[in-house]
Design an enzyme around this catalytic site. Structure first.
Site, PDB file in Angstrom:
ATOM      1  CG  HIS A 157      -2.016  -1.137   1.014  1.00 33.20           C
ATOM      2  ND1 HIS A 157      -2.671  -1.742   2.063  1.00 33.20           N
ATOM      3  CD2 HIS A 157      -2.487  -1.751  -0.113  1.00 33.20           C
ATOM      4  CE1 HIS A 157      -3.498  -2.674   1.589  1.00 33.20           C
ATOM      5  NE2 HIS A 157      -3.400  -2.692   0.285  1.00 33.20           N
ATOM      6  CG  HIS A 202      -6.216 -10.277  -8.177  1.00 35.01           C
ATOM      7  ND1 HIS A 202      -5.601  -9.823  -9.312  1.00 35.01           N
ATOM      8  CD2 HIS A 202      -6.409 -11.622  -8.360  1.00 35.01           C
ATOM      9  CE1 HIS A 202      -5.441 -10.833 -10.156  1.00 35.01           C
ATOM     10  NE2 HIS A 202      -5.922 -11.934  -9.601  1.00 35.01           N
ATOM     11  CB  SER A 206      -5.825  -2.092  -2.834  1.00 31.24           C
ATOM     12  OG  SER A 206      -6.559  -3.252  -3.166  1.00 31.24           O
ATOM     13  CD  GLU A 265     -12.411 -10.503  -4.802  1.00 29.71           C
ATOM     14  OE1 GLU A 265     -11.320  -9.921  -4.677  1.00 29.71           O
ATOM     15  OE2 GLU A 265     -12.547 -11.749  -4.706  1.00 29.71           O
ATOM     16  CG  ASP A 317      -9.802 -13.725 -14.620  1.00 29.79           C
ATOM     17  OD1 ASP A 317      -9.371 -14.527 -13.782  1.00 29.79           O
ATOM     18  OD2 ASP A 317      -9.074 -13.150 -15.444  1.00 29.79           O
ATOM     19  N   GLY A 318      -9.842 -10.788 -12.889  1.00 30.46           N
ATOM     20  CA  GLY A 318      -9.090  -9.544 -12.963  1.00 30.46           C
ATOM     21  C   GLY A 318      -8.187  -9.448 -14.182  1.00 30.46           C
ATOM     22  CG  ASP A 368      -2.569  -7.818  -3.728  1.00 31.25           C
ATOM     23  OD1 ASP A 368      -1.647  -8.632  -3.483  1.00 31.25           O
ATOM     24  OD2 ASP A 368      -3.283  -7.300  -2.839  1.00 31.25           O
TER      25      ASP A 368
HETATM   26  C1  SAM Z   1      -4.582 -10.502  -1.870  1.00 33.53           C
HETATM   27  S1  SAM Z   1      -6.288 -10.341  -2.011  1.00 33.53           S
HETATM   28  C2  SAM Z   1      -6.483  -8.679  -2.528  1.00 33.53           C
HETATM   29  C3  SAM Z   1      -6.179  -7.627  -1.485  1.00 33.53           C
HETATM   30  C4  SAM Z   1      -6.348  -6.212  -1.965  1.00 33.53           C
HETATM   31  N1  SAM Z   1      -5.686  -5.999  -3.231  1.00 33.53           N
HETATM   32  C5  SAM Z   1      -5.806  -5.230  -0.951  1.00 33.53           C
HETATM   33  O1  SAM Z   1      -4.625  -4.828  -1.069  1.00 33.53           O
HETATM   34  O2  SAM Z   1      -6.543  -4.822  -0.067  1.00 33.53           O
HETATM   35  C6  SAM Z   1      -6.613 -11.218  -3.488  1.00 33.53           C
HETATM   36  C7  SAM Z   1      -8.076 -11.236  -3.914  1.00 33.53           C
HETATM   37  O3  SAM Z   1      -8.144 -11.712  -5.267  1.00 33.53           O
HETATM   38  C8  SAM Z   1      -9.347 -12.448  -5.435  1.00 33.53           C
HETATM   39  N2  SAM Z   1      -9.161 -13.244  -6.649  1.00 33.53           N
HETATM   40  C9  SAM Z   1      -8.535 -14.453  -6.786  1.00 33.53           C
HETATM   41  N3  SAM Z   1      -8.458 -14.781  -8.093  1.00 33.53           N
HETATM   42  C10 SAM Z   1      -9.018 -13.762  -8.788  1.00 33.53           C
HETATM   43  C11 SAM Z   1      -9.195 -13.482 -10.176  1.00 33.53           C
HETATM   44  N4  SAM Z   1      -8.772 -14.343 -11.125  1.00 33.53           N
HETATM   45  N5  SAM Z   1      -9.790 -12.329 -10.527  1.00 33.53           N
HETATM   46  C12 SAM Z   1     -10.228 -11.451  -9.588  1.00 33.53           C
HETATM   47  N6  SAM Z   1     -10.092 -11.651  -8.265  1.00 33.53           N
HETATM   48  C13 SAM Z   1      -9.486 -12.784  -7.878  1.00 33.53           C
HETATM   49  C14 SAM Z   1      -9.476 -13.196  -4.147  1.00 33.53           C
HETATM   50  O4  SAM Z   1     -10.821 -13.579  -3.946  1.00 33.53           O
HETATM   51  C15 SAM Z   1      -8.981 -12.161  -3.126  1.00 33.53           C
HETATM   52  O5  SAM Z   1     -10.062 -11.421  -2.617  1.00 33.53           O
END
Ligand code: SAM
Length: 283
Positions: free
Chosen positions: A19, A42, A98, A116, A141-142, A162
């Site tokens: 962050h 993500h 984030s 997400e 999907d991100g 992330d």
């Molecule tokens: C590490 S966390 C994110 C934390 C956030 N970026 C933060 O800094 O506050 C990862 C997230 O990615 C999501 N996720 C996993 N695979 C994904 C994908 N292919 N596309 C989007 N989200 C995904 C998970 O459900 C999880 O909530």
């Protein structure tokens, strides 16, 4: 299969370095009076309460934000900026994810795309962001969303990537998505968080290092910054983490270096930090 929940880790040392770096990018984008677009591939749940069951289980925030919780001024402009953003949440016993951090930087005309995939995390994100302006929430999907939504118009902007890295393939998915993105949006600044893993992680050990070497070929300039919180031993899993920044803004390296030095002083004696250029202009 989506099993990762960021609530178990929110506010830990890894969130702190990620962050701080991201806020360094946001500060740069805000310097010009021209709109920008942000992508968070993500996003997670957006905000995390210290008294949630997940947060209470391992209390990982005690390795990160709790150690900085006095919020006194430091010698680093960027660390102070991070503390300014986090302090109002900390006072309410929570840690901002984030999406909330990005949203706090938006001005009229700026745009934030939040992706997400996890249904329960997405539902929480919707609740947290329901009054936010300039934000678009995508339950998709991100990596796929990033390629579909770029290049933005106008084309100033940045991406935070992330992933949970629960699956080994995620390292390759990051590289593939960034490569494709740069085929149509060369100006984008990209911040990728990665874990530093010991032998306990099996074949994932060394995967982050291989990933950022491949990523460094994709942009004109890049560096990595790392925060190491434990000695590397075979059995300690994640001993630190880092961010790989592609097309970093001017002076982010200096600002981040200062922030990491001030951060290591605050987090304790066993902490070490580093910042290494992977590719400089013209190399
Ligand atoms: C590490 S966390 C994110 C934390 C956030 N970026 C933060 O800094 O506050 C990862 C997230 O990615 C999501 N996720 C996993 N695979 C994904 C994908 N292919 N596309 C989007 N989200 C995904 C998970 O459900 C999880 O909530």
């Amino acid at each position: 299969m989506l099993s990762y929940q960021h609530g178990f880790h929110a506010g830990n040392h890894a969130d702190v370095i990620k962050h701080i770096a991201w806020i360094g990018v946001l500060e740069h984008l805000k310097k010009k009076n021209k709109p920008f677009t942000l992508f968070d591939t993500h996003s997670g749940a957006g905000k995390y309460q210290f008294d949630d069951a997940e947060m209470r289980q391992n209390k990982e925030f005690e390795t990160g934000i709790s150690k900085l919780g006095s919020f006194s001024e430091t010698s680093s402009y960027l660390l102070n900026r991070y503390l300014d953003v986090v302090e109002p949440f900390y006072k309410q016993q929570c840690y901002p994810g984030s999406p909330v951090i990005s949203e706090s930087s938006l001005r009229d005309g700026d745009t934030l795309h939040l992706m997400e995939l996890h249904p329960a995390e997405f539902a929480k994100l919707q609740r947290v962001m329901k009054r936010a302006h300039g934000c678009h929430l995508h339950k998709r999907d991100g990596f796929e969303g990033l390629l579909a939504l770029t290049p933005p118009k106008p084309n100033r902007g940045a991406v935070l990537i992330d992933p949970p890295y629960e699956r080994f393939q995620e390292y390759q998915e990051v590289t593939r998505a960034v490569k494709k993105m740069y085929e149509h949006w060369q100006q984008g600044i990209v911040v990728i968080w990665y874990p530093l893993l010991s032998a306990r992680a099996g074949k994932k050990q060394g995967a982050s290092e291989a990933m950022y070497q491949q990523l460094s070929d994709l942009a004109k300039t890049s560096f990595v910054a790392e925060l190491i919180v434990e000695d590397v031993k075979d059995d300690n899993g994640m001993y630190g983490s880092g961010v790989c920044i592609l097309n970093p803004p001017w002076q982010l390296d200096e600002n981040l270096q200062e922030a990491l030095q001030a951060l290591s002083a605050a987090l304790g004696e066993d902490i070490s930090t580093s910042l290494r250029w992977l590719k400089r202009e013209g190399e």
